[in-house]
Design an enzyme around this catalytic site. Structure first.
Site, PDB file in Angstrom:
ATOM      1  CD  GLU A  63       1.813  -5.411   5.483  1.00  0.00           C
ATOM      2  OE1 GLU A  63       2.416  -6.326   5.983  1.00  0.00           O
ATOM      3  OE2 GLU A  63       0.999  -5.594   4.837  1.00  0.00           O
TER       4      GLU A  63
ATOM      5  CD  GLU B  95      -2.387  -7.115   2.890  1.00  0.00           C
ATOM      6  OE1 GLU B  95      -1.840  -5.880   2.338  1.00  0.00           O
ATOM      7  OE2 GLU B  95      -2.746  -7.354   3.994  1.00  0.00           O
TER       8      GLU B  95
ATOM      9  N   GLY C 154       0.644  -4.744   0.905  1.00  0.00           N
ATOM     10  CA  GLY C 154      -0.452  -4.901   0.082  1.00  0.00           C
ATOM     11  C   GLY C 154      -0.240  -5.284  -1.273  1.00  0.00           C
TER      12      GLY C 154
ATOM     13  CB  ALA D 170      -0.784  -0.019   1.289  1.00  0.00           C
TER      14      ALA D 170
HETATM   15  N1  CAA Z   1       4.560   2.986  -0.722  1.00  0.00           N
HETATM   16  C1  CAA Z   1       4.931   4.342  -1.268  1.00  0.00           C
HETATM   17  N2  CAA Z   1       6.227   4.655  -1.952  1.00  0.00           N
HETATM   18  C2  CAA Z   1       6.734   3.331  -2.187  1.00  0.00           C
HETATM   19  C3  CAA Z   1       6.428   2.159  -1.289  1.00  0.00           C
HETATM   20  C4  CAA Z   1       5.185   2.143  -0.695  1.00  0.00           C
HETATM   21  N3  CAA Z   1       5.047   0.976  -0.341  1.00  0.00           N
HETATM   22  N4  CAA Z   1       7.616   1.115  -1.731  1.00  0.00           N
HETATM   23  C5  CAA Z   1       8.378   1.792  -2.520  1.00  0.00           C
HETATM   24  N5  CAA Z   1       8.172   2.930  -2.753  1.00  0.00           N
HETATM   25  C6  CAA Z   1       8.673   4.194  -3.341  1.00  0.00           C
HETATM   26  C7  CAA Z   1      10.098   4.469  -2.751  1.00  0.00           C
HETATM   27  O1  CAA Z   1       9.468   5.517  -1.517  1.00  0.00           O
HETATM   28  C8  CAA Z   1      10.991   5.072  -3.760  1.00  0.00           C
HETATM   29  O2  CAA Z   1      10.367   6.488  -3.886  1.00  0.00           O
HETATM   30  P1  CAA Z   1      11.397   7.508  -4.175  1.00  0.00           P
HETATM   31  O3  CAA Z   1      12.156   7.490  -5.409  1.00  0.00           O
HETATM   32  O4  CAA Z   1      10.606   8.777  -4.503  1.00  0.00           O
HETATM   33  O5  CAA Z   1      12.259   7.620  -2.859  1.00  0.00           O
HETATM   34  C9  CAA Z   1      10.653   4.369  -5.054  1.00  0.00           C
HETATM   35  O6  CAA Z   1       9.419   3.535  -4.625  1.00  0.00           O
HETATM   36  C10 CAA Z   1      11.605   3.212  -4.930  1.00  0.00           C
HETATM   37  O7  CAA Z   1      11.846   2.328  -3.940  1.00  0.00           O
HETATM   38  P2  CAA Z   1      13.300   2.132  -3.110  1.00  0.00           P
HETATM   39  O8  CAA Z   1      14.190   3.296  -3.524  1.00  0.00           O
HETATM   40  O9  CAA Z   1      13.078   1.970  -1.828  1.00  0.00           O
HETATM   41  O10 CAA Z   1      13.643   0.838  -3.954  1.00  0.00           O
HETATM   42  P3  CAA Z   1      14.638  -0.249  -3.575  1.00  0.00           P
HETATM   43  O11 CAA Z   1      14.931  -1.042  -4.665  1.00  0.00           O
HETATM   44  O12 CAA Z   1      15.956   0.583  -2.706  1.00  0.00           O
HETATM   45  O13 CAA Z   1      13.834  -1.035  -2.563  1.00  0.00           O
HETATM   46  C11 CAA Z   1      11.865  -2.301  -1.817  1.00  0.00           C
HETATM   47  C12 CAA Z   1      12.638  -1.763  -2.688  1.00  0.00           C
HETATM   48  C13 CAA Z   1      12.842  -2.992  -0.803  1.00  0.00           C
HETATM   49  C14 CAA Z   1      10.490  -2.777  -2.057  1.00  0.00           C
HETATM   50  C15 CAA Z   1      11.557  -0.941  -0.752  1.00  0.00           C
HETATM   51  O14 CAA Z   1      11.042  -0.026  -1.629  1.00  0.00           O
HETATM   52  C16 CAA Z   1      10.439  -1.212   0.248  1.00  0.00           C
HETATM   53  O15 CAA Z   1      10.809  -1.667   1.406  1.00  0.00           O
HETATM   54  N6  CAA Z   1       9.185  -0.713   0.082  1.00  0.00           N
HETATM   55  C17 CAA Z   1       8.477  -0.705   1.070  1.00  0.00           C
HETATM   56  C18 CAA Z   1       7.760  -2.221   1.396  1.00  0.00           C
HETATM   57  C19 CAA Z   1       6.618  -2.104   2.325  1.00  0.00           C
HETATM   58  O16 CAA Z   1       7.102  -1.829   3.766  1.00  0.00           O
HETATM   59  N7  CAA Z   1       5.316  -2.446   1.907  1.00  0.00           N
HETATM   60  C20 CAA Z   1       4.373  -2.239   3.085  1.00  0.00           C
HETATM   61  C21 CAA Z   1       3.499  -1.279   2.760  1.00  0.00           C
HETATM   62  S1  CAA Z   1       2.281  -0.598   4.014  1.00  0.00           S
HETATM   63  C22 CAA Z   1       0.987  -1.969   3.440  1.00  0.00           C
HETATM   64  O17 CAA Z   1       1.046  -2.623   2.542  1.00  0.00           O
HETATM   65  C23 CAA Z   1      -0.068  -2.057   4.471  1.00  0.00           C
HETATM   66  C24 CAA Z   1      -1.287  -2.981   4.056  1.00  0.00           C
HETATM   67  O18 CAA Z   1      -1.152  -4.208   4.127  1.00  0.00           O
HETATM   68  C25 CAA Z   1      -2.470  -2.503   3.546  1.00  0.00           C
END
Ligand code: CAA
Length: 257
Positions: free
Chosen positions: A131, A111, A108, A65
């Site tokens: 999360e 999911e 998400g 998400a």
């Molecule tokens: N939401 C918003 N933006 C996201 C995102 C997310 N879930 N995942 C990645 N992005 C964005 C990053 O912020 C980044 O944007 P900027 O260039 O503007 O900084 C861009 O995508 C590229 O991401 P990274 O630079 O982090 O890429 P990476 O290759 O170094 O890492 C990754 C990849 C390991 C997937 C890392 O992006 C990450 O850990 N993302 C978050 C994963 C996460 O925590 N997901 C759970 C979200 S909460 C949720 O989903 C709740 C639910 O159940 C409903």
């Protein structure tokens, strides 16, 4: 509806939906949610579509998400808007939906893949419910669906530690139906989808409903439901065609009725 966060393409009787927010690794924001649901429900209402494939990019199916969209939200906003409840319209789609997952399917994203009917994974796929590292927990069904897919122990470990699972572990645990080389993922998903779309659409829908019933009810009730639906299939043209074709030693030609 003009879509900005997804691409859609109809190939024969298959609708291909590609998540397309590359700069955010296909993070699921409100707009992407609305567009995926709109495309899927329109396809569901169209008898010319017999299967949907949902995919992302080679790097990310979806990285969760959209954290930036949620970061400042209040409880009142999340509860008041019943955030994520719209996805129930996606799981209500009766047309079969195949998830073709390469790269990250986190939070998400994992999911969303689990809301599809089965998951084909590239060998690059990474699944996780991270999360807890953000101070929350899964919110689009992950704590429930992952547990049903892989069992309590692994689901609990993944949700509590936030650790990821690679494609091989996902296949071993029953999260995905098959792992294929990344460069063949879309072809394999399309092949499976074309196979499904060539079957009788009402029979495929009823079959999907019956398998899904296994997650919602007791064995006795589920078996009874299956039997009643099986009986109902004898009201279709496609049952007559399928069985006649077998007896006459020719390929069946279903008319989806
Ligand atoms: N939401 C918003 N933006 C996201 C995102 C997310 N879930 N995942 C990645 N992005 C964005 C990053 O912020 C980044 O944007 P900027 O260039 O503007 O900084 C861009 O995508 C590229 O991401 P990274 O630079 O982090 O890429 P990476 O290759 O170094 O890492 C990754 C990849 C390991 C997937 C890392 O992006 C990450 O850990 N993302 C978050 C994963 C996460 O925590 N997901 C759970 C979200 S909460 C949720 O989903 C709740 C639910 O159940 C409903």
């Amino acid at each position: 509806m003009d879509y900005e966060t997804i691409l859609t393409e109809t190939r024969g009787r298959v609708l291909l939906i590609t998540l397309n927010r590359p700069k955010a690794l296909n993070a699921i924001n409100r707009q992407l949610t609305a567009e995926v649901i709109d495309a899927a429900t329109r396809a569901d209402a169209n008898p010319e579509i017999g299967c949907i494939v949902l995919t992302g990019s080679p790097k990310a199916f979806a990285a969760g998400a959209d954290i930036k969209e949620m970061q400042a939200a209040t409880y009142a906003e999340m509860y008041g808007g019943d955030r994520f409840a719209d996805w129930e319209r996606f799981t209500a789609v009766r047309t079969p939906v195949v998830a073709a997952v390469a790269g990250y399917a986190l939070g998400g994203g994992c999911e969303l893949a689990m809301m599809c009917d089965f998951i084909l994974a590239a060998d690059t796929a990474v699944f996780g419910q991270p999360e807890i590292k953000l101070g929350v927990m899964p919110g689009i069904g992950g704590s429930q669906r992952l547990t049903r897919f892989v069992g309590k122990s692994k689901a609990m470990e993944m949700c509590l530690t936030g650790r990821n699972m690679d494609a091989a572990e996902a296949e071993r645990s029953g999260l995905v139906s098959r792992v294929v080389p990344a460069d063949t993922l879309l072809d394999e998903a399309m092949k499976a989808a074309e196979t499904i779309a060539a079957m009788s659409l009402p029979i495929a829908m009823m079959t999907k409903e019956a398998v899904n019933r296994a997650y919602e009810t007791t064995l006795t009730e589920g078996v009874r439901f299956e039997r009643r639906v099986f009986h109902a299939m004898f009201a279709t043209q496609d049952q007559k065609e399928g069985m006649s074709a077998f007896v006459e030693k020719r390929p069946a030609k279903f008319t989806h009725g």
